[in-house]
Write a protein that holds these residues in place. Structure first.
Motif, mmCIF file in Angstrom:
data_model
loop_
_atom_site.group_PDB
_atom_site.id
_atom_site.type_symbol
_atom_site.label_atom_id
_atom_site.label_comp_id
_atom_site.label_asym_id
_atom_site.label_seq_id
_atom_site.Cartn_x
_atom_site.Cartn_y
_atom_site.Cartn_z
ATOM 1 N N ALA A 92 0.929 -1.108 0.142
ATOM 2 C CA ALA A 92 0.049 0.025 0.122
ATOM 3 C C ALA A 92 0.736 1.464 0.041
ATOM 4 O O ALA A 92 0.598 2.265 -0.897
ATOM 5 N N TRP A 93 1.922 1.434 0.882
ATOM 6 C CA TRP A 93 2.718 2.448 0.941
ATOM 7 C C TRP A 93 3.630 2.677 -0.561
ATOM 8 O O TRP A 93 3.738 3.671 -0.947
ATOM 9 N N THR A 94 3.992 1.566 -1.129
ATOM 10 C CA THR A 94 4.556 1.661 -2.374
ATOM 11 C C THR A 94 3.362 2.037 -3.493
ATOM 12 O O THR A 94 3.875 3.198 -4.209
ATOM 13 N N LEU A 95 2.447 1.530 -3.520
ATOM 14 C CA LEU A 95 1.438 1.914 -4.648
ATOM 15 C C LEU A 95 0.794 3.328 -4.423
ATOM 16 O O LEU A 95 0.577 4.167 -5.474
ATOM 17 N N ARG A 96 0.931 3.850 -3.108
ATOM 18 C CA ARG A 96 0.595 5.243 -3.066
ATOM 19 C C ARG A 96 1.169 6.234 -3.511
ATOM 20 O O ARG A 96 0.901 7.258 -4.072
ATOM 21 N N GLN A 97 2.402 5.903 -3.864
ATOM 22 C CA GLN A 97 3.429 6.823 -4.663
ATOM 23 C C GLN A 97 3.109 6.786 -6.049
ATOM 24 O O GLN A 97 3.442 8.030 -6.609
ATOM 25 N N LYS A 197 10.598 -2.873 -4.820
ATOM 26 C CA LYS A 197 10.210 -1.508 -4.093
ATOM 27 C C LYS A 197 9.168 -1.738 -2.909
ATOM 28 O O LYS A 197 9.281 -1.073 -1.839
ATOM 29 N N ILE A 198 8.398 -2.751 -3.021
ATOM 30 C CA ILE A 198 7.498 -3.358 -1.963
ATOM 31 C C ILE A 198 8.236 -3.813 -0.783
ATOM 32 O O ILE A 198 8.159 -3.442 0.557
ATOM 33 N N ASP A 199 9.237 -4.614 -1.023
ATOM 34 C CA ASP A 199 10.154 -5.231 -0.013
ATOM 35 C C ASP A 199 11.017 -4.143 0.731
ATOM 36 O O ASP A 199 11.149 -4.290 2.034
ATOM 37 N N ALA A 200 11.109 -2.991 0.248
ATOM 38 C CA ALA A 200 12.068 -1.928 0.829
ATOM 39 C C ALA A 200 11.090 -1.131 1.661
ATOM 40 O O ALA A 200 11.478 -0.187 2.429
ATOM 41 N N ALA A 201 9.705 -1.225 1.442
ATOM 42 C CA ALA A 201 8.732 -0.123 1.832
ATOM 43 C C ALA A 201 8.501 -0.488 3.361
ATOM 44 O O ALA A 201 8.743 -1.597 4.059
ATOM 45 N N SER A 202 7.731 0.600 4.163
ATOM 46 C CA SER A 202 7.525 0.421 5.396
ATOM 47 C C SER A 202 6.395 -0.673 5.701
ATOM 48 O O SER A 202 5.560 -0.739 4.880
ATOM 49 N N GLU A 203 6.263 -1.078 6.958
ATOM 50 C CA GLU A 203 5.649 -2.264 7.320
ATOM 51 C C GLU A 203 4.527 -1.585 8.245
ATOM 52 O O GLU A 203 3.417 -2.264 8.748
ATOM 53 N N GLN A 204 4.707 -0.165 8.638
ATOM 54 C CA GLN A 204 3.829 0.613 9.404
ATOM 55 C C GLN A 204 2.130 0.545 8.886
ATOM 56 O O GLN A 204 1.993 0.298 7.652
ATOM 57 N N PRO A 205 1.193 0.432 9.775
ATOM 58 C CA PRO A 205 -0.198 0.291 9.378
ATOM 59 C C PRO A 205 -0.589 1.519 8.426
ATOM 60 O O PRO A 205 0.027 2.665 8.619
ATOM 61 N N ILE A 206 -1.486 1.418 7.596
ATOM 62 C CA ILE A 206 -2.002 2.520 6.769
ATOM 63 C C ILE A 206 -2.914 3.137 7.637
ATOM 64 O O ILE A 206 -3.992 2.610 7.907
ATOM 65 N N PRO A 207 -2.904 4.589 7.681
ATOM 66 C CA PRO A 207 -3.875 5.291 8.401
ATOM 67 C C PRO A 207 -5.604 5.222 7.619
ATOM 68 O O PRO A 207 -5.411 5.317 6.395
ATOM 69 N N GLU A 208 -6.334 4.978 8.734
ATOM 70 C CA GLU A 208 -7.753 4.799 8.347
ATOM 71 C C GLU A 208 -8.333 5.985 7.311
ATOM 72 O O GLU A 208 -9.115 5.814 6.650
ATOM 73 N N HIS A 209 -7.735 6.980 7.665
ATOM 74 C CA HIS A 209 -8.324 8.158 6.904
ATOM 75 C C HIS A 209 -8.014 8.179 5.299
ATOM 76 O O HIS A 209 -8.580 8.696 4.605
#
Length: 620
Positions: A92-97, A197-209
């Motif tokens: 998700a963090w990767t795709l959001r970019q 790129k996904i492997d290098a991304a953060s594992e932190q939760p995605i904000p609900e907003h």
């Protein structure tokens, strides 16, 4: 007084006897309806705190309460609910970019069954983005059509499908589509890799907003279904529908202790919404396989301690056709859910592999009516339950197969069929139970709607399926109508096949239809063609054309060459006579050919080959 006491004491017995005589399944029907109500309330209560409850919320509850519970078994790997959650965070963090900041970013996924398919879906859900589930068999024109009608601007493809991607890449680049391979390096210039790129991304939760704008009516998925238009249609599955699909698994008795074996493709609603979604709802383990294998099926069931699996009719037949083994009954499977099993196949399956409860389920991807066989009549798809009809009203009406339309009376209203007769299944369009329709051209949705059916102003969804309700209220699937037939578990649109066949310069006109084959489910593809004047049938060129543009299940296996292809008054080609003839050498005098994969050509259909097909000596 004594007489009154006798009457009252006998009253329950009288009521019981009347119920047994006039409505013997009343209590069974009521019990099933109450079971539906119970599970619906349970599902909604569990996510009541969520602003727009969806599949993701159910999954995250399991991550919170049972993080180390095994969610996915794939090949020799096991992934817990937490593992999949963390990977979906990275994705998700990767795709959001690469997407806009709006919640209308649709991403098309073009890949076979693997754990990545699942965490990609969850990643997109965390961003509030819908996913278009592309059939990995589509090519060329069909590929571009399916991609564009979803409105997607991002394509994620498996690297092993690079030939299909490269075939349409110039058109995608021209439309400014971002194309990625789900790999750590790319085999195609101009297509970047994504997995590194996904492997290098953060594992932190995605904000609900990030998904705060999502509503029950917001698109969750686009799942493709073949239709009479000749090209697949993108059925819009909204958040409410995706969430509600989890009910089927619960009604079948799926629990968190089960291991559910899934071999059906995840790009289908059966695999994704009934199979995987059911596992998510129950908190069960999903044993996922890339592709069904009859020879490996029971070995996998023993390896993973499978307790339930999903099927289509062909799967049970394939299993029955494998060589018998001493350990055929050595497994833990207690039930199976699916559709399309024949009585003779079911009997052979249970005799050989042991008694397994078969739960037939009926439902179109885009439809607003669903049946589940909760009775002991295993080959029915459900029951004509008056309680369910109160919530999802449906009717069975008379249908003209030749004209391909519902029959209406002098007042212009559809006519209900009596019990025991075959008719068209239609379901009422209600605000609480709507037919959402398809993405793209609105006319595609309108063609599936019947107006003024039983009264002025009402609207019904035309399922395109013929069913029969017997005298006892059991519902049986009979056939599909229109220009679509089903083979190898896939819907085949005849118009699409005709378009590709007609591209050959020696063919003047082509008429594609499905014909039955003894001991096989569904209908296999056949094409009747008229040659252009002075032209000969080119067997090799025909083979090259269909294998280049069509997936295996859609390729015409038989070719019939006619001097003329009859049409009706509106120039629509007649199919029924051809369907009835099939590839029967005893009644067809026209030249017949059969597709030969070994010699990569079409060869004349001779009597020996014909008899070998009937004797199941040739695999189709």
């Amino acid at each position: 007084m004594y007489l009154m006491l006798v009457v009252f004491s006998l009253l329950p017995i009288g009521v019981y006897l009347l119920q047994k005589i006039f409505s013997p399944y009343l209590w069974e029907d009521l019990k099933f309806f109450l079971k539906i109500v119970y599970h619906v309330v349970k599902m909604e209560k569990a996510v009541r705190h969520c602003s727009a409850p969806g599949v993701l919320d159910v999954f995250l509850q399991h991550v919170s309460t049972r993080p180390h519970k095994t969610f996915i078994l794939y090949e020799d790997q096991a992934y817990s609910y937490r593992d999949i959650d963390l990977k979906s965070n990275q994705a998700a963090w990767t795709l959001r970019q690469y997407g806009s900041q709006e919640n209308d970013n649709c991403v098309a996924v073009f890949m076979a069954n693997e754990p990545a398919y699942i965490w990609l879906w969850l990643a997109l859900s965390k961003l509030g983005w819908p996913m278009a589930c592309l059939n990995y068999n589509i090519r060329a024109k069909s590929f571009l059509h399916c991609f564009h009608c979803s409105g997607a601007k991002i394509l994620i493809a498996a690297p092993e499908l690079k030939d299909a991607v490269e075939d349409v890449l110039p058109a995608l680049i021209e439309d400014r589509v971002q194309v990625f391979y789900l790999s750590r390096d790319s085999p195609t210039e101009g297509v970047p890799s994504l997995l590194d790129k996904i492997d290098a991304a953060s594992e932190q939760p995605i904000p609900e907003h990030y998904r705060s704008a999502i509503k029950p009516s917001s698109p969750a998925l686009y799942i493709y279904t073949s239709g009479t238009t000749g090209l697949p249609k993108a059925a819009l599955i909204n958040q409410k529908r995706a969430f509600g699909s989890g009910l089927i698994g619960m009604l079948c008795g799926l629990t968190s202790e089960d291991v559910f074996y899934l071999t059906l493709p995840l790009y289908h609603s059966a695999g994704l919404l009934v199979g995987l979604r059911g596992c998510i709802q129950a908190g069960a383990t999903c044993a996922l396989r890339k592709k069904f294998s009859a020879t490996q099926f029971w070995d996998d069931c023993r390896k993973y301690n499978v307790t339930a699996f999903q099927y289509i009719g062909e799967i049970l037949r394939y299993l029955c056709n494998t060589p018998k083994k001493d350990n055929d009954k050595d497994h833990c499977v207690r039930f199976a859910v699916g559709n399309g099993v024949r009585p003779e196949v079911l009997k052979e399956f249970n005799d050989r592999f042991g008694k397994t409860r078969i739960m037939e389920v009926y439902g179109a991807t885009e439809g607003n009516v669903c049946f589940l066989n909760y009775s002991k009549n295993e080959c029915a798809i459900g029951r004509y339950n008056w309680f369910i009809k109160l919530v999802t009203p449906f009717e069975v009406v008379k249908f003209d197969v030749e004209k391909n339309e519902a029959i209406r009376d002098s007042a212009g209203r559809c006519i209900r069929v009596p019990r025991g007769e075959t008719g068209l299944l239609i379901a009422k369009h209600l605000t609480s139970n709507p037919f959402v329709g398809y993405a793209g051209n609105r006319s595609l949705t309108e063609k599936k709607i019947l107006h003024n059916v039983l009264e002025k102003g009402d609207t019904y969804f035309n399922t395109g399926d013929l069913i029969m309700v017997d005298k006892e209220g059991f519902i049986f699937f009979q056939d599909r109508v229109g220009d679509t037939f089903r083979w190898k578990g896939e819907n085949v649109a005849t118009t699409e096949v005709e378009n590709f066949v007609s591209m050959l310069d020696f063919i003047e006109v082509a008429n594609v239809y499905g014909v039955t084959v003894p001991h096989h489910e569904g209908r296999i593809g056949m094409v009747s063609i008229k040659l252009k004047e002075g032209k000969l049938f080119d067997e090799d060129e025909m083979f090259s054309q269909v294998t280049k543009y069509l997936p295996n299940y859609a390729r015409p296996r038989f070719v019939r060459i006619q001097d003329a292809l009859p049409v009706n008054g509106t120039y629509k080609q007649y199919k029924m006579g051809l369907v009835n003839d099939g590839f029967n050498l005893s009644c067809i005098k026209d030249p017949l050919y059969i597709l030969d994969d070994t010699d990569r050509t079409y060869r004349p259909l001779d009597l020996k080959t014909y008899n070998d097909i009937l004797g199941q000596k040739i695999k189709l």
